[in-house]
Scaffold this motif. Structure first.
Motif, PDB file in Angstrom:
ATOM      1  N   LEU A 700       6.401  -7.098   8.362  1.00 47.01           N
ATOM      2  CA  LEU A 700       6.459  -6.147   7.255  1.00 47.01           C
ATOM      3  C   LEU A 700       5.094  -5.986   6.590  1.00 47.01           C
ATOM      4  O   LEU A 700       4.513  -6.946   6.078  1.00 47.01           O
ATOM      5  CB  LEU A 700       7.497  -6.622   6.232  1.00 47.01           C
ATOM      6  CG  LEU A 700       7.671  -5.756   4.985  1.00 47.01           C
ATOM      7  CD1 LEU A 700       8.225  -4.382   5.343  1.00 47.01           C
ATOM      8  CD2 LEU A 700       8.584  -6.462   3.982  1.00 47.01           C
ATOM      9  N   ASN A 701       4.580  -4.760   6.633  1.00 48.08           N
ATOM     10  CA  ASN A 701       3.330  -4.379   5.945  1.00 48.08           C
ATOM     11  C   ASN A 701       2.150  -5.282   6.296  1.00 48.08           C
ATOM     12  O   ASN A 701       1.308  -5.601   5.440  1.00 48.08           O
ATOM     13  CB  ASN A 701       3.541  -4.363   4.427  1.00 48.08           C
ATOM     14  CG  ASN A 701       4.359  -3.167   3.982  1.00 48.08           C
ATOM     15  OD1 ASN A 701       4.485  -2.185   4.698  1.00 48.08           O
ATOM     16  ND2 ASN A 701       4.926  -3.253   2.789  1.00 48.08           N
ATOM     17  N   THR A 702       2.064  -5.679   7.548  1.00 50.38           N
ATOM     18  CA  THR A 702       0.940  -6.498   7.994  1.00 50.38           C
ATOM     19  C   THR A 702      -0.249  -5.660   8.459  1.00 50.38           C
ATOM     20  O   THR A 702      -1.333  -6.200   8.687  1.00 50.38           O
ATOM     21  CB  THR A 702       1.371  -7.429   9.134  1.00 50.38           C
ATOM     22  OG1 THR A 702       1.956  -6.644  10.184  1.00 50.38           O
ATOM     23  CG2 THR A 702       2.381  -8.454   8.645  1.00 50.38           C
ATOM     24  N   GLN A 703      -0.054  -4.356   8.609  1.00 47.56           N
ATOM     25  CA  GLN A 703      -1.144  -3.458   8.988  1.00 47.56           C
ATOM     26  C   GLN A 703      -1.548  -2.641   7.758  1.00 47.56           C
ATOM     27  O   GLN A 703      -0.777  -2.488   6.816  1.00 47.56           O
ATOM     28  CB  GLN A 703      -0.703  -2.535  10.120  1.00 47.56           C
ATOM     29  CG  GLN A 703      -0.132  -3.247  11.334  1.00 47.56           C
ATOM     30  CD  GLN A 703      -1.184  -4.091  12.036  1.00 47.56           C
ATOM     31  OE1 GLN A 703      -2.296  -3.618  12.292  1.00 47.56           O
ATOM     32  NE2 GLN A 703      -0.831  -5.331  12.345  1.00 47.56           N
ATOM     33  N   ARG A 704      -2.754  -2.116   7.806  1.00 46.71           N
ATOM     34  CA  ARG A 704      -3.231  -1.333   6.663  1.00 46.71           C
ATOM     35  C   ARG A 704      -4.065  -0.155   7.158  1.00 46.71           C
ATOM     36  O   ARG A 704      -4.893  -0.288   8.068  1.00 46.71           O
ATOM     37  CB  ARG A 704      -4.061  -2.207   5.719  1.00 46.71           C
ATOM     38  CG  ARG A 704      -4.387  -1.551   4.382  1.00 46.71           C
ATOM     39  CD  ARG A 704      -5.131  -2.507   3.463  1.00 46.71           C
ATOM     40  NE  ARG A 704      -4.263  -3.522   2.880  1.00 46.71           N
ATOM     41  CZ  ARG A 704      -3.612  -3.373   1.729  1.00 46.71           C
ATOM     42  NH1 ARG A 704      -3.718  -2.242   1.060  1.00 46.71           N
ATOM     43  NH2 ARG A 704      -2.853  -4.353   1.264  1.00 46.71           N
ATOM     44  N   LEU A 705      -3.836   1.000   6.541  1.00 47.42           N
ATOM     45  CA  LEU A 705      -4.597   2.189   6.878  1.00 47.42           C
ATOM     46  C   LEU A 705      -6.018   2.078   6.337  1.00 47.42           C
ATOM     47  O   LEU A 705      -6.263   1.337   5.382  1.00 47.42           O
ATOM     48  CB  LEU A 705      -3.923   3.433   6.279  1.00 47.42           C
ATOM     49  CG  LEU A 705      -2.532   3.770   6.811  1.00 47.42           C
ATOM     50  CD1 LEU A 705      -1.931   4.913   6.003  1.00 47.42           C
ATOM     51  CD2 LEU A 705      -2.582   4.126   8.285  1.00 47.42           C
TER      52      LEU A 705
END
Length: 788
Positions: A700-705
């Motif tokens: 969950l939400n481990t990547q970021r734009l």
């Protein structure tokens, strides 16, 4: 494009104008008892042009050159009021009726101070007032309030074309909206049910006088919000003559009419129709949005002590597919994943006010309605498998009675509220984790009471305000007792000098979960989410403010928001906080609640704001913010609104001969996102049910734009003719033509002929890939506004 723009500029520069002279006129009254105020000094800021109101409270400033003016209103015993950027032209008088607030410390003199910015004692922090000129001229704003507020501190920006309102790390479903005291559920077309976002604003800004935007420090008579409150104040219709205008913008045509119905009653009415669907089809997009909206305001001043206002706002939205746009990978992805839907909604209400010697009583009745239908077939053929069939309605009937008065230096507000709500849902959703198929009907009552008391001390240098709310509803025992939603709040402001002030607020706020959460049922038809509670947040805000005599102020505010009772939803056999949802089209929250979680957001905001002064105006805002929620393992994880930093700079200059230029620069940190479970999404049976792919919520939400920025610009030229006015504007979005990167999309890895391919290593799967989703291009809009 450059040749077209240059030709337009040369054409309109050569137009011949008539002699020009404008008027500002209106009445000044006591905001508390509606009595007219004689001997008010009305002066154009920075000039000697001044008049005083007569015995009937009437004033008139004549022989004004067309343009924008700041007007000051001063009277002994009342707080000075400044209205910014009043537009004057020769076609019609600017009718500006004003209400002044009593000020006990100024009973003998009119003070000259730097307090040119409105700051009520109930909300000395986290309140910004936005004028209609700021909305209309905002570069890249498209006359849309949801885009305009992105210039303010604490308001997140994104590269998306949607209008999701994300305030201080809070979810889009945490905001509430009021029109002249009447609550409306959403201010966007194509609204996300269970949230408040959408791609196009619903409110015609020609109706708007100003907007009070609260990002905290909510007054007690405004409940059911966690992150923000928008209090729209509509103009009254003209009382002197009939008037009409037409606006041709980038996406729609708007018609407005206003005028007197009789000596006591005025009206305003507006209709807008989009032509986006034609533009989208012409440029080969695979989806075709079409919207219509109608709104009106009727106000009748029955007598000096009684008035009633009627408000209506409705929309019809249709989202269809362009099946001919089926060439590129992105077009194929959209056609495979986007449903068709039809949405209609309306709000209608009445606000009756009865004025007394030391205050007034308001009775507000309203009804709002939403109907949402969505359908999706495999390969967009009704002869194929039905993947999604959704139909839902929401109806609310509301009553609020409140009393406002002053006694012995105290300002007192109290009241009660009641609401009857009904909700229906008929859902069929094919899903590899278990097909969702249920029908739900829900009816409940809400009830509440509120009160607030405020007073100034030490010659009004110290302003204190305390309030509370009690709310409950009949859905479940967990929310029935109003004492469980005891909602106190306290504000304090201390004027260190005439220019410096310290400001503070703390409070506990509650919000009812969305009907999509409350009305969810299992296959047996039982309500499953009776374990939910009111969503809660404990807020703490402190700040320092510096005001100058040149309409310039600087503020710094720190904030902390502690969330509690946020639902954890069972999604794709995993558990995620509802706080991470709300920016997609469709429906949010219609899933089983398997627990409740907590979260937090905190940060600091810096603001420098220059109201119109010698032709210049501008606002610069910088926010550092973090937003985190506990996941299923009780670990704090960045929420979908954790942008880390937000920066905006908006500025402009009013030039000679009615020219105006402006620009807006925005930059923000990239938002977190959850990656796809590509192995599960590639299984043929799973893909056939949901071609958009399935997220891997264990990450969950481990990547970021990446971070993004955007520069917009606008040029306006106004022409004032003898019998009509013309405003021509050029609005350029994304002036630097930067490409924005969104989260990747999950697509099939097709062969050269465009056919699906089976994974050579696993015949149960398709061959798939992730496609980079980059968008953004320079977009120039030429708009025309005609007034007659």
């Amino acid at each position: 494009m450059r040749k077209v723009l240059l030709s337009m500029l040369l054409l309109f520069t050569g137009l011949q104008l008539f002699a020009q002279s404008g008027i500002i006129k209106g009445k000044v009254k006591n905001t508390l008892n509606n009595e007219v105020l004689p001997n008010v000094v009305v002066v154009i800021q920075g000039s000697t042009n001044a008049v005083t109101t007569g015995f009937d409270g009437f004033y008139e400033l004549k022989n004004l050159k067309p343009g924008f003016y700041n007007i000051e209103f001063k009277l002994i015993g009342f707080k000075k009021k400044v209205l910014y950027e009043i537009q004057v032209n020769n076609l019609k008088a600017a009718i500006i009726d004003v209400e002044l607030e009593e000020d006990a410390k100024n009973i003998n003199t009119v003070e000259v101070t730097a307090k040119n910015f409105y700051k009520p004692v109930e909300s000395p922090v986290s309140l910004r007032t936005i004028g209609v000129s700021e909305i209309k001229r905002n570069p890249g704003g498209g006359r849309d309030i949801s885009k305009v507020i992105q210039s303010l501190p604490g308001v997140a920006s994104s590269a998306s074309f949607r209008n999701d309102i994300i305030i201080r790390g809070g979810a889009p479903n945490e905001n509430k909206f009021y029109l002249d005291g009447i609550e409306i559920p959403n201010i966007n077309h194509f609204a996300t049910q269970g949230s408040t976002g959408g791609p196009v604003g619903l409110i015609n800004v020609d109706f708007v006088r100003e907007v009070d935007f609260y990002s905290g420090a909510f007054p007690s008579n405004r409940g059911n919000a966690l992150s923000s409150i928008f209090d729209f104040k509509f103009k009254d219709g003209r009382n002197d003559k009939q008037f009409a205008s037409m606006t041709v913008g980038s996406s729609d045509l708007a018609l407005v009419a206003e005028g007197p119905l009789n000596q006591k009653t005025t009206y305003m009415v507006s209709y807008r129709k989009s032509y986006l669907q034609f533009l989208f089809r012409a440029i080969g997009l695979s989806f075709l949005p079409e919207y219509n909206d109608l709104q009106f305001k009727v106000k009748s001043k029955i007598d000096d002590k009684n008035e009633i206002t009627f408000i209506g706002l409705g929309a019809l939205d249709n989202f269809s597919l362009n099946l001919d746009a089926n060439e590129t990978e992105f077009q194929k992805f959209q056609l495979e994943t986007l449903p068709v839907f039809l949405q209609s909604n309306y709000t209608i209400g009445a606000n009756y006010k009865h004025y007394k010697a030391n205050g007034y009583t308001a009775i507000v009745l309203s009804r709002n309605y939403l109907k949402n239908t969505t359908k999706k077939y495999k390969e967009n053929s009704e002869d194929s498998t039905l993947l999604l069939n959704y139909a839902s309605t929401e109806i609310e009937n509301k009553l609020r009675i409140e009393n406002t008065s002053r006694k012995n230096g105290f300002k007192i507000n109290y009241g009660i509220s009641a609401e009857q709500a009904s909700y229906t849902n008929d859902t069929y959703n094919l899903n590899p984790f278990g097909t969702i198929d249920y029908t739900s009907t829900l009816s409940l009552l809400r009830y509440g009471a509120f009160g607030q008391i405020s007073k100034g001390y030490i010659n009004d240098r110290l302003q204190l305000s305390a309030g509370l709310r009690l709310d409950g509803n009949t859905f479940a025992s967990t929310m029935a007792n109003p004492l469980d939603q005891f909602s106190p709040r306290f504000s304090a402001a201390y004027a260190l000098t005439d220019k410096w002030s310290l400001n503070f607020n703390t409070g506990i706020y509650y919000q009812t979960p969305a009907y999509t959460v409350l009305g969810y049922r299992n296959q047996a038809g039982d309500l499953t989410n009776t374990n939910v509670k009111y969503l809660g947040v404990k807020q703490l805000v402190g700040g320092l403010e510096y005001n100058t005599l040149a309409n310039l102020r600087f503020t710094v505010e720190g904030f902390y928001k502690g969330y509690q009772h946020y639902p954890m939803l069972l999604t794709n056999n995993d558990t995620i906080p509802l706080a991470n949802l709300g920016i997609d089209f469709g429906v949010v929250g219609d899933k089983p609640v398997v627990g409740l979680t907590n979260g937090r957001s905190y940060g600091v905001e810096f603001l420098a704001q220059q109201k119109l002064n010698k032709g210049f105006y501008g606002i610069a805002a910088l926010t550092f913010v973090r937003s985190e929620f506990n996941d299923k393992n009780n670990n704090l994880v960045a929420s979908s609104w954790d942008s880390k930093f937000i920066f905006s700079l908006t500025a402009g200059k009013i030039l000679k001969k009615n020219w105006e230029i402006g620009f807006k620069l925005r930059s923000a940190g990239g938002a977190p996102y959850t990656p796809f479970n590509t192995a599960f999404s590639s299984v043929i049976n799973n893909y056939n049910v949901n071609p958009a792919g399935y997220l891997d919520y264990s990450k969950l939400n481990t990547q970021r734009l990446p971070n993004f920025y955007q520069l917009d610009a606008r040029i306006d030229k106004k022409y004032n003719f003898k019998r009509w006015n013309l405003n021509v504007f050029i609005d350029v979005t994304n002036l630097t033509n930067v490409k924005f990167e969104d989260k990747p999309i999950f697509v099939l890895d097709r062969d050269a002929a465009g056919n699906k391919q089976i994974d050579p290593n696993d015949p149960t799967k398709y061959k798939t890939k992730l496609l980079s989703d980059k968008s953004g291009s320079l977009l120039s809009t030429i708009g025309i506004i005609i007034e007659i």
